[in-house]
Design a protein around this motif. Structure first.
Motif, PDB file in Angstrom:
ATOM      1  N   GLU A 130       0.827  -1.199   0.000  1.00 35.56           N
ATOM      2  CA  GLU A 130       0.000   0.000   0.000  1.00 35.56           C
ATOM      3  C   GLU A 130       0.868   1.258   0.000  1.00 35.56           C
ATOM      4  N   GLY A 145      -0.894   7.023   2.004  1.00 36.29           N
ATOM      5  CA  GLY A 145      -1.381   7.553   3.269  1.00 36.29           C
ATOM      6  C   GLY A 145      -0.677   8.845   3.640  1.00 36.29           C
ATOM      7  N   LEU A 154      -5.437   6.259  -1.848  1.00 34.02           N
ATOM      8  CA  LEU A 154      -4.566   5.138  -1.489  1.00 34.02           C
ATOM      9  C   LEU A 154      -4.403   4.221  -2.691  1.00 34.02           C
TER      10      LEU A 154
END
Length: 123
Positions: free
Chosen positions: A6, A9, A20
């Motif tokens: 990921e 953020g 995201l």
């Protein structure tokens, strides 16, 4: 086995937006159902949004419906979470997850998880 990473953020003021990204390794990404979950300090992990394989269906938690949008780009093995009108209560670590079974709202159906990315919304 797919691996997930990921990104995107950060710290944002209430009312702001973030996007995201979750990039997956492997050549079978399009066959996986993908989801985003989040976990705030002292709370259990909760479902945020899911998208079925090939992007045919999407599902959202009531708390984010109308503000968040999940999408996927199979050509680049990436799933996105566009977050608008952010609120302080959206503050959490956000996790990407993959399931070969279904685009479920339940975490136990997801067999692969990313490491998480922190989202902090200030008031």
């Amino acid at each position: 086995q797919v691996q997930l990473v990921e990104s995107g953020g950060g710290l944002v003021q209430a009312g702001g937006s973030l996007r995201l990204s979750c990039e997956a390794s492997g050549r079978t990404f399009s066959s996986y159902n993908m989801a985003w979950f989040r976990q705030a300090p002292g709370k259990e992990r909760e479902f945020v949004a899911a998208i079925s394989r090939y992007g045919s269906s999407t599902f959202y938690a009531d708390s984010v419906k109308g503000r968040f949008t999940i999408s996927r780009a199979d050509a680049t093995n990436t799933v996105y979470l566009q977050m608008n009108s952010l609120k302080p209560e959206d503050t959490a670590v956000y996790y990407c997850a993959a399931s070969g079974l279904s685009a479920s709202t339940t975490s136990r159906y997801y067999h692969t998880w990313g490491q998480g990315t922190q989202v902090t919304v200030s008031s």
